[in-house]
Design a protein around this motif. Structure first.
Motif, mmCIF file in Angstrom:
data_model
loop_
_atom_site.group_PDB
_atom_site.id
_atom_site.type_symbol
_atom_site.label_atom_id
_atom_site.label_comp_id
_atom_site.label_asym_id
_atom_site.label_seq_id
_atom_site.Cartn_x
_atom_site.Cartn_y
_atom_site.Cartn_z
ATOM 1 N N ALA A 185 -17.018 1.457 0.566
ATOM 2 C CA ALA A 185 -17.673 1.063 -0.682
ATOM 3 C C ALA A 185 -18.498 2.209 -1.248
ATOM 4 C CB ALA A 185 -18.558 -0.159 -0.440
ATOM 5 N N ALA A 186 -19.251 2.906 -0.400
ATOM 6 C CA ALA A 186 -20.084 4.024 -0.851
ATOM 7 C C ALA A 186 -19.221 5.120 -1.465
ATOM 8 C CB ALA A 186 -20.899 4.574 0.311
ATOM 9 N N ARG A 187 -18.114 5.426 -0.823
ATOM 10 C CA ARG A 187 -17.234 6.483 -1.349
ATOM 11 C C ARG A 187 -16.730 6.125 -2.744
ATOM 12 N NH1 ARG A 187 -11.899 6.544 -1.191
ATOM 13 N NH2 ARG A 187 -11.740 5.058 0.536
ATOM 14 N N LEU A 188 -16.315 4.888 -2.924
ATOM 15 C CA LEU A 188 -15.779 4.470 -4.221
ATOM 16 C C LEU A 188 -16.867 4.430 -5.294
ATOM 17 C CD1 LEU A 188 -13.423 1.624 -2.989
ATOM 18 C CD2 LEU A 188 -12.686 3.730 -4.109
ATOM 19 N N LEU A 189 -18.054 3.996 -4.922
ATOM 20 C CA LEU A 189 -19.147 3.899 -5.897
ATOM 21 C C LEU A 189 -19.655 5.267 -6.330
ATOM 22 C CD1 LEU A 189 -21.031 0.953 -4.203
ATOM 23 C CD2 LEU A 189 -19.982 0.859 -6.470
ATOM 24 N N LEU A 190 -19.583 6.241 -5.441
ATOM 25 C CA LEU A 190 -20.082 7.579 -5.766
ATOM 26 C C LEU A 190 -19.039 8.430 -6.497
ATOM 27 C CD1 LEU A 190 -22.009 8.342 -2.457
ATOM 28 C CD2 LEU A 190 -23.006 7.839 -4.711
ATOM 29 N N ASP A 191 -17.768 8.232 -6.196
ATOM 30 C CA ASP A 191 -16.698 8.973 -6.861
ATOM 31 C C ASP A 191 -15.964 8.027 -7.799
ATOM 32 O OD1 ASP A 191 -14.621 10.531 -7.715
ATOM 33 O OD2 ASP A 191 -13.553 10.521 -5.795
ATOM 34 N N ARG A 192 -16.432 7.950 -9.023
ATOM 35 C CA ARG A 192 -15.906 6.960 -9.957
ATOM 36 C C ARG A 192 -14.811 7.548 -10.850
ATOM 37 N NH1 ARG A 192 -21.486 6.044 -9.549
ATOM 38 N NH2 ARG A 192 -22.027 7.022 -11.529
ATOM 39 N N SER A 193 -13.921 8.310 -10.238
ATOM 40 C CA SER A 193 -12.808 8.886 -10.991
ATOM 41 C C SER A 193 -11.624 7.941 -11.074
ATOM 42 C CB SER A 193 -12.369 10.211 -10.349
ATOM 43 O OG SER A 193 -11.957 10.007 -9.010
ATOM 44 N N TRP A 194 -11.647 6.854 -10.310
ATOM 45 C CA TRP A 194 -10.525 5.917 -10.265
ATOM 46 C C TRP A 194 -10.551 4.972 -11.464
ATOM 47 C CZ3 TRP A 194 -12.825 1.075 -9.343
ATOM 48 C CH2 TRP A 194 -14.102 1.117 -8.762
ATOM 49 N N THR A 195 -9.389 4.464 -11.806
ATOM 50 C CA THR A 195 -9.232 3.595 -12.970
ATOM 51 C C THR A 195 -8.388 2.386 -12.598
ATOM 52 O OG1 THR A 195 -7.260 4.797 -13.693
ATOM 53 C CG2 THR A 195 -9.392 5.545 -14.566
ATOM 54 N N GLY A 196 -8.344 1.415 -13.517
ATOM 55 C CA GLY A 196 -7.499 0.253 -13.317
ATOM 56 C C GLY A 196 -8.020 -0.682 -12.246
ATOM 57 N N ALA A 197 -7.172 -1.612 -11.859
ATOM 58 C CA ALA A 197 -7.547 -2.613 -10.859
ATOM 59 C C ALA A 197 -6.603 -2.527 -9.671
ATOM 60 C CB ALA A 197 -7.498 -4.013 -11.458
ATOM 61 N N GLY A 198 -7.138 -2.738 -8.492
ATOM 62 C CA GLY A 198 -6.322 -2.705 -7.291
ATOM 63 C C GLY A 198 -7.147 -3.061 -6.077
ATOM 64 N N SER A 199 -6.533 -2.963 -4.919
ATOM 65 C CA SER A 199 -7.232 -3.276 -3.675
ATOM 66 C C SER A 199 -7.142 -2.098 -2.719
ATOM 67 C CB SER A 199 -6.644 -4.530 -3.015
ATOM 68 O OG SER A 199 -5.305 -4.309 -2.617
ATOM 69 N N VAL A 200 -8.125 -2.008 -1.857
ATOM 70 C CA VAL A 200 -8.184 -0.968 -0.828
ATOM 71 C C VAL A 200 -8.358 -1.671 0.517
ATOM 72 C CG1 VAL A 200 -9.435 1.033 0.053
ATOM 73 C CG2 VAL A 200 -9.240 0.676 -2.421
ATOM 74 N N PRO A 201 -7.318 -1.748 1.330
ATOM 75 C CA PRO A 201 -7.494 -2.345 2.659
ATOM 76 C C PRO A 201 -8.469 -1.521 3.496
ATOM 77 C CG PRO A 201 -5.164 -2.146 2.092
ATOM 78 C CD PRO A 201 -5.925 -1.341 1.081
ATOM 79 N N VAL A 202 -9.241 -2.218 4.317
ATOM 80 C CA VAL A 202 -10.193 -1.557 5.218
ATOM 81 C C VAL A 202 -9.959 -2.149 6.608
ATOM 82 C CG1 VAL A 202 -12.584 -0.932 5.648
ATOM 83 C CG2 VAL A 202 -11.845 -1.432 3.315
ATOM 84 N N LEU A 203 -9.353 -1.363 7.487
ATOM 85 C CA LEU A 203 -8.954 -1.850 8.797
ATOM 86 C C LEU A 203 -9.675 -1.092 9.900
ATOM 87 C CD1 LEU A 203 -5.067 -1.920 8.327
ATOM 88 C CD2 LEU A 203 -6.740 -3.656 7.631
ATOM 89 N N GLY A 204 -9.807 -1.736 11.052
ATOM 90 C CA GLY A 204 -10.259 -1.045 12.245
ATOM 91 C C GLY A 204 -9.115 -0.252 12.847
ATOM 92 N N PRO A 205 -9.385 0.500 13.918
ATOM 93 C CA PRO A 205 -8.386 1.416 14.470
ATOM 94 C C PRO A 205 -7.153 0.758 15.066
ATOM 95 C CG PRO A 205 -10.585 2.098 15.122
ATOM 96 C CD PRO A 205 -10.716 0.739 14.502
ATOM 97 N N GLN A 206 -7.230 -0.533 15.480
ATOM 98 C CA GLN A 206 -6.052 -1.159 16.076
ATOM 99 C C GLN A 206 -6.099 -2.669 15.911
ATOM 100 O OE1 GLN A 206 -7.955 -0.499 20.467
ATOM 101 N NE2 GLN A 206 -5.816 -1.038 20.445
#
Length: 293
Positions: A185-206
């Motif tokens: 979330a922090a990465r996306l909020l600080l780098d606001r170069s992205w556009t449009g709508a979509g999803s970003v999965p966030v998974l643990g290592p296994q």
């Protein structure tokens, strides 16, 4: 200006800590400002109230460039009311104030067969659709179950060596640490170069099954831990006995059923969507003190 909702919750407190040193102006919406960490005092603008309140989000979103959106589930409501109904005032305020970017906490499951009958997850995906239509660029953090859910089982693990869920003991599925969600979330909020709508999965290592979790907890805690599967009918009865809204309780049951049918299995793990926190590390750092205290 970044607006953070639920800044004292599991994910929000990690996110607030990460953003405090970013140089961005921060505004938080919080019911009880006294619960904010000492490090935030005098460094963030505070709007007191619920972010489900139209007047509150009108004040909070004025002049905002980005918003972190997290719905605190309200078990006294139906799932649709708890997610979509709660979010409607914010959606109107986002559009009215021309907020450019929104990052929301949501769930895995979009595109998998059980998603349309997955109770709380289905409601969360409907919330994503609502936010995607506001005109803001939107990213839904598509999350599986959290490691932190096991903290609710700490007393049972300590006293009986048992934790429960409603899925098959060998059903492997992704899990994730809340700190890793906050980092994305922090990465996306600080780098606001992205556009449009979509999803970003966030998974643990296994992917891990309940049996895997029991084995790892046994190793990390130095005491036997075993898994007991709870029948869905028994889960439903327990939830109603605790006073949950009947539709919300059924939403939990439907979500558990869908997870057992592979709701969270539709995403291929890649390095860019995988958080660093292993379950072993989380157990040692977080669960062990909670159980052995």
């Amino acid at each position: 200006m970044i607006v953070i909702t639920a800044p004292t919750g599991n994910i929000g407190r990690h996110l607030l800590t990460r953003l405090l040193g970013s140089g961005e102006k921060l505004r938080v919406i919080v019911r009880d400002p006294a619960r904010l960490p000492d490090a935030a005092r005098g460094r963030v603008e505070v709007v007191t109230g619920s972010h489900g309140d139209a007047a509150v989000v009108e004040r909070a979103f004025e002049g905002a460039d980005a918003v972190f959106w997290l719905v605190p589930p309200d078990a006294s409501l139906t799932p649709e009311q708890a997610w979509v109904g709660f979010t409607r005032p914010a959606a109107k305020a986002l559009a009215a104030h021309g907020v450019g970017h929104v990052v929301g906490v949501s769930a895995l499951g979009r595109g998998t067969p059980p998603a349309g009958r997955a109770g709380l997850v289905t409601a969360s995906l409907a919330m994503d659709d609502l936010l995607s239509g506001t005109g803001a660029a939107y990213r839904a953090l598509a999350c599986p179950s959290f490691y932190e859910n096991l903290l609710e089982e700490a007393a049972s693990i300590r006293d009986r060596g048992v934790f429960t869920d409603a899925v098959a003991a060998d059903r492997k599925a992704p899990l994730v640490a809340v700190a890793d969600i906050a980092a994305v979330a922090a990465r996306l909020l600080l780098d606001r170069s992205w556009t449009g709508a979509g999803s970003v999965p966030v998974l643990g290592p296994q992917d891990l099954s309940p049996n895997d979790l029991a084995r790892i907890m046994t190793e990390q805690l130095g005491r036997p831990v075993r898994y007991e599967r709870q029948p869905l009918g028994e889960l439903r009865a327990d939830l109603l006995r605790y006073g949950l809204d009947e539709a919300f309780a059924e939403g939990i049951v439907a979500m558990k059923r869908a997870k057992d049918e592979g709701l969270d299995a539709g995403v291929t793990r890649t390095p860019d969507i995988t958080g660093p926190t292993t379950f072993e590390h989380w157990c040692a750092r977080t669960l062990r003190p909670a159980v052995l205290s």
